[in-house]
Design an enzyme around this catalytic site. Structure first.
Site, mmCIF file in Angstrom:
data_model
loop_
_atom_site.group_PDB
_atom_site.id
_atom_site.type_symbol
_atom_site.label_atom_id
_atom_site.label_comp_id
_atom_site.label_asym_id
_atom_site.label_seq_id
_atom_site.Cartn_x
_atom_site.Cartn_y
_atom_site.Cartn_z
ATOM 1 N N HIS A 1 -3.488 6.879 2.578
ATOM 2 C CA HIS A 1 -3.839 5.485 2.876
ATOM 3 C C HIS A 1 -5.242 5.377 3.468
ATOM 4 C CE1 HIS A 1 -3.416 1.779 5.517
ATOM 5 N NE2 HIS A 1 -3.159 1.312 4.327
ATOM 6 N N ARG B 1 0.083 8.478 5.127
ATOM 7 C CA ARG B 1 -0.946 7.835 5.953
ATOM 8 C C ARG B 1 -2.323 8.445 5.712
ATOM 9 N NH1 ARG B 1 0.964 3.989 9.705
ATOM 10 N NH2 ARG B 1 -1.165 3.886 10.440
ATOM 11 N N SER C 1 0.836 -1.206 0.000
ATOM 12 C CA SER C 1 0.000 0.000 0.000
ATOM 13 C C SER C 1 0.869 1.254 0.000
ATOM 14 C CB SER C 1 -0.907 0.019 1.232
ATOM 15 O OG SER C 1 -1.831 -1.047 1.192
#
Lengths: 207, 207
Positions: A40, A37, A14
């Protein structure tokens, strides 16, 4: 069905996909880590162009947390998403929205409950890390109180979402953060998942 | 600063903006209502084109909740975002991710904790409303177990997010929902805020 079941491998792939697709080149390394993040958490690699921040925001927030600063969240969902094992000092995670006095405060101040709850932040605000992922009125009210001379938080992760006031409140934060380190995303996008991702990233540099 | 502080007015203008900008014309009225709240939670009006659903999903989920069905969530953030006052029967809101046996199950099944937690859903799955807003492996594992003949939930709100498996798991749900009413959003986007918005919308038709 066949799919990748190894959690560590899913994370690795990812983050590799995000770093391959997102243009992080203009960001300081620590802000880029936060951005990865946030991307994500929402599945969208185009966040960097709309991100605004002060260059010291990650360092300031991380140092504050290492010193034991509390985290003040605008919404229960944000508070519940904070990964406790990433916190460097078993930091308190606070949300005042459900305090019984908030409804009266909202009536007396003719504002939303989300904004009125900020009134209860005052005693804990000095040096705290603020994570806003829901209501634009929370961010507006906080900025008004900073203009009134309230104690300064260590950093504001200002990521309210929506159609009325979200873009305007984040524009105001980015234009004049009142001397407070900040990170925000211009426009309508934001939300509790994004605020949690930003908080979890500043809490701990590990991807 | 000057901004709108009346919560009801903020909601009214937000939903009016969404209905003016989003193309809801292809959706059944009850699915459009869910879509409006999902858009409200993420600030993006382009969700309808990527949404897939069975025409009965809102009716099935709403009827199940009115009959007292539990809500099974994949993540604590999803569970914490469910607006209890919108639930028609004080429905249980369940999340098994933090149960102590999940770590061992994940090891034994060579899968993620998010997928392993599904093993603990079995006794509560029959007629439940499932809300998935985090891990694609949760959705994959659930679909595998439905293929194994497990009890059918009343509806699956399948909105995992991310770069590895999210698009694939939602494509599989939309292609073959195993006879279960479903709602999903193709591609990488999704997340806990969107899953919560969908759940809160099916729980109560009020905008």
């Amino acid at each position: 069905m066949r799919y990748i079941k190894d959690g560590a491998e899913i994370y690795r792939r990812s983050f590799a996909t995000i770093r391959a697709e997102a243009d992080l080149s203009a960001l300081p390394e620590d802000v880029a880590g936060v951005m990865v993040r946030m991307i994500h958490a929402c599945g969208m690699t185009d966040l960097p162009a709309e991100t605004r921040y002060s260059a010291d925001v990650v360092a300031a927030a991380r140092a504050a947390l290492q010193d034991g600063a509390p985290i003040i969240c605008d919404a229960k969902m944000v508070a519940s998403g904070v990964t406790r094992s990433r916190l460097p000092a078993a930091n308190e995670v606070l949300c005042f929205l459900d305090q019984p006095e908030v409804a009266d405060l909202a009536r007396n101040l003719s504002t939303t409950r989300s904004a009125a709850a900020v009134e209860l932040w005052r005693d804990r605000l000095d040096g705290a890390v603020v994570a806003i992922g829901n209501a634009p009125t929370t961010l507006f009210h906080l900025l008004d109180r900073l203009d009134d001379g309230w104690p300064r938080p260590a950093a504001i992760l200002g990521l309210p979402v929506g159609f009325i006031g979200a873009a305007e409140s984040k524009e105001e934060l980015s234009r004049n953060p009142r001397g407070t380190p900040f990170l925000t995303l211009l426009g309508r996008r934001g939300g509790s998942a994004m605020a949690v991702a930003a908080l979890n990233a500043v809490a701990d540099a590990r991807e």
